[in-house]
Design a protein around this motif. Structure first.
Motif, mmCIF file in Angstrom:
data_model
loop_
_atom_site.group_PDB
_atom_site.id
_atom_site.type_symbol
_atom_site.label_atom_id
_atom_site.label_comp_id
_atom_site.label_asym_id
_atom_site.label_seq_id
_atom_site.Cartn_x
_atom_site.Cartn_y
_atom_site.Cartn_z
ATOM 1 N N GLY A 364 0.806 -1.216 0.000
ATOM 2 C CA GLY A 364 0.000 0.000 0.000
ATOM 3 C C GLY A 364 0.832 1.255 0.000
ATOM 4 N N ALA A 365 0.581 2.143 0.985
ATOM 5 C CA ALA A 365 1.290 3.424 1.061
ATOM 6 C C ALA A 365 2.561 3.340 1.903
ATOM 7 C CB ALA A 365 0.361 4.493 1.633
ATOM 8 N N THR A 367 6.450 2.682 2.995
ATOM 9 C CA THR A 367 7.701 3.029 2.312
ATOM 10 C C THR A 367 8.828 2.129 2.799
ATOM 11 O OG1 THR A 367 6.998 5.343 2.170
ATOM 12 C CG2 THR A 367 9.340 4.890 1.830
ATOM 13 N N ASP A 400 -0.739 1.833 7.449
ATOM 14 C CA ASP A 400 -0.520 1.741 6.004
ATOM 15 C C ASP A 400 0.610 2.627 5.513
ATOM 16 O OD1 ASP A 400 -2.537 -0.062 5.853
ATOM 17 O OD2 ASP A 400 -4.078 1.383 5.256
ATOM 18 N N ASP A 401 0.862 3.762 6.222
ATOM 19 C CA ASP A 401 1.891 4.699 5.752
ATOM 20 C C ASP A 401 3.204 4.560 6.525
ATOM 21 O OD1 ASP A 401 0.973 5.588 8.163
ATOM 22 O OD2 ASP A 401 0.812 7.701 7.571
ATOM 23 N N THR A 403 6.994 3.663 7.561
ATOM 24 C CA THR A 403 8.278 3.610 6.860
ATOM 25 C C THR A 403 9.114 2.481 7.454
ATOM 26 O OG1 THR A 403 8.287 5.970 6.344
ATOM 27 C CG2 THR A 403 10.415 4.835 6.313
#
Length: 489
Positions: A364-365, A367, A400-401, A403
């Motif tokens: 997904g988002a 990194t 989801d975001d 890192t």
């Protein structure tokens, strides 16, 4: 009296180093002239002279003299008596008679006494070139012999202080050229017997392995390097050994075969134990797969029939329970199989495994940041599962975001995977690897347990700690790292 001109360090014994000469002559003017002429011949020479033969022994003992040149007829002592004095201190020191007494009887007596050379004094400068050449030849020869003897002694000590059998045979194995004494303890045979019958070691070889061993010997005689494992007698039992045979080639012809043999019994036992352990785990996985999935399939079939006959929220609860059982069975199978020891290790580029694992999940988002320009020895597929599970775990618990960072530990002892999501509570950092432990109601608690099994199957260790940015960090240690640019087999 004694005079010493420009003595230098003679600690090295290589032929190109300085040569320290002691000249014995009862005429000081002549001794000084010889010194000047010899040092003019080469800058390798330093010359010390004395008119007192009684000083010779002390000078040779204390000054690191490489060669003595002496007159023959002197008032207090003859040159041959000087020879005795010098050789009493250094039995092999080169000794040259440099004398104007040139009778055949004296020359014969000198040779019989063991002088290295005999030079007649002449009134020409060329005599010093001749004398210098003789000095250099005798000293360099002695030094070369000393180096060779020292090297031979070191090689002997090395050969006799190894657990391996070191050996050299003729190209057709018909003649034993060298073997160390370790052969006797490993094969239970004498070196003397092997010398008389160079193929007698085959008598100690297991009958089932003799053909393979003799074929390997023939291939090596034909010019091919060979590595072979076979069994040899060990009391009432057999032990495993491995031999490496290397053909020595000169002018495109095999002239001899050199190699070594070492005991691999413990390694073979570990391999057998490992195979048995892996077989038990595989049987367990098969039982789980067959004996649990069959009744599960039956239950799932009757559930579908019940849905066709009635509509009930209870049936949906049953369906969810069956789905969870299927998930549990699948992960139990993975856990059992990943507990098997790794037997197929290869050199892999860590960056490639990381990127491949990242592309195999729905990230997904999230990194990924990875700086791991190294190679490691690993099972590529199973290591990929480690990264995939760690990435999914980070996204599941960090959002989801999140890192995710993969890097090399500061001490180069391994690598880490960390995220900037929620940290793992300190009291849970060891518990999270336990089978069935999870903080997610939908989770099975097998993901991190599978990771730990794979890591330990490689012989590594894993621990959980706090990330540098407040999230979770997993450190995998005990990994041998190699520069990605270095060529590995």
């Amino acid at each position: 009296m004694s005079n010493f001109d420009s003595m230098t360090d003679l600690s090295s014994s290589t032929p190109s180093e300085n040569i320290h000469i002691l000249h014995v002559d009862d005429e000081p003017d002549f001794a000084r002239m010889v010194t000047d002429n010899l040092t003019a011949e080469t800058d390798r020479f330093t010359v010390e002279w004395t008119t007192d033969p009684d000083e010779v022994a002390a000078i040779v003992a204390d000054s690191g003299v490489d060669c003595v040149i002496s007159d023959y007829m002197m008032p207090e002592m003859t040159g041959l008596e000087v020879l005795e004095e010098a050789r009493a201190v250094d039995p092999d020191i080169p000794f040259i008679l440099f004398t104007d007494t040139g009778s055949e009887s004296i020359a014969s007596e000198a040779i019989s006494a063991g002088v290295s050379d005999y030079v007649i004094k002449q009134r020409i400068k060329e005599q010093y070139t001749l004398l210098a050449n003789k000095i250099t030849t005798h000293v360099d020869r002695r030094r070369a012999e000393a180096v060779a003897a020292r090297t031979e002694q070191q090689l002997h000590e090395l050969a006799e202080n190894t657990n391996d059998v070191l050996w050299i045979f003729s190209a057709d194995w018909s003649e034993l050229e060298y073997i160390n004494s370790r052969y006797e303890t490993m094969f239970g045979q004498s070196v003397e017997n092997l010398s008389e019958n160079p193929e007698s070691f085959l008598q100690a070889t297991h009958p089932d392995d003799v053909d393979d061993l003799t074929q390997a010997m023939e291939r090596c005689s034909a010019g091919y390097t060979q590595d072979i494992e076979y069994r040899i007698e060990s009391g009432d039992d057999w032990k495993w050994v491995e031999s490496h045979a290397e053909p020595i080639v000169e002018d495109d012809t095999v002239v001899r075969i050199a190699g070594f043999t070492h005991d691999i019994t413990e390694r073979k036992q570990r391999e057998l134990e490992l195979g048995a352990k892996n077989e038990r785990l595989e049987r367990f996985a098969s039982i789980v797969s067959h004996d649990l999935r069959n009744p599960l399939s039956v239950a799932d079939g009757y559930l579908e029939m019940a849905r066709n006959e009635a509509d009930s929220d209870h049936l949906e609860t049953v369906a969810n329970a069956l789905d969870r059982m299927e998930t549990l069975i699948s992960e139990i199978l993975v856990l059992a199989r990943e507990g098997q020891e790794v037997t197929d290790m290869n050199s892999v580029v860590l960056d490639n495994i990381i990127q491949s694992s990242w592309s195999n999940i729905d990230h997904g988002a999230a990194t990924l940041q990875a700086e791991t320009n190294v190679r490691i020895e690993a099972d590529k597929i199973r290591l990929g599962q480690v990264f995939e599970n760690l990435f999914r775990n980070a996204i599941e618990h960090g959002g989801d975001d999140v890192t995710i960072t993969v890097g090399i530990l500061d001490d180069n002892a391994g690598f880490y995977v960390e995220n900037d999501g929620e940290p793992i509570p300190e009291d849970k950092q060891e518990q999270i690897f336990e089978t069935g432990f999870t903080t997610n109601k939908q989770g099975t608690g097998f993901g991190l347990a599978i990771i730990e099994r794979i890591v330990e199957a490689h012989g590594w260790e894993i621990r959980a700690t706090d990330g540098t940015d407040g999230g979770a960090r997993f450190e995998i240690t005990g990994v041998a790292l190699t520069s990605q640019d270095q060529t590995l087999e």
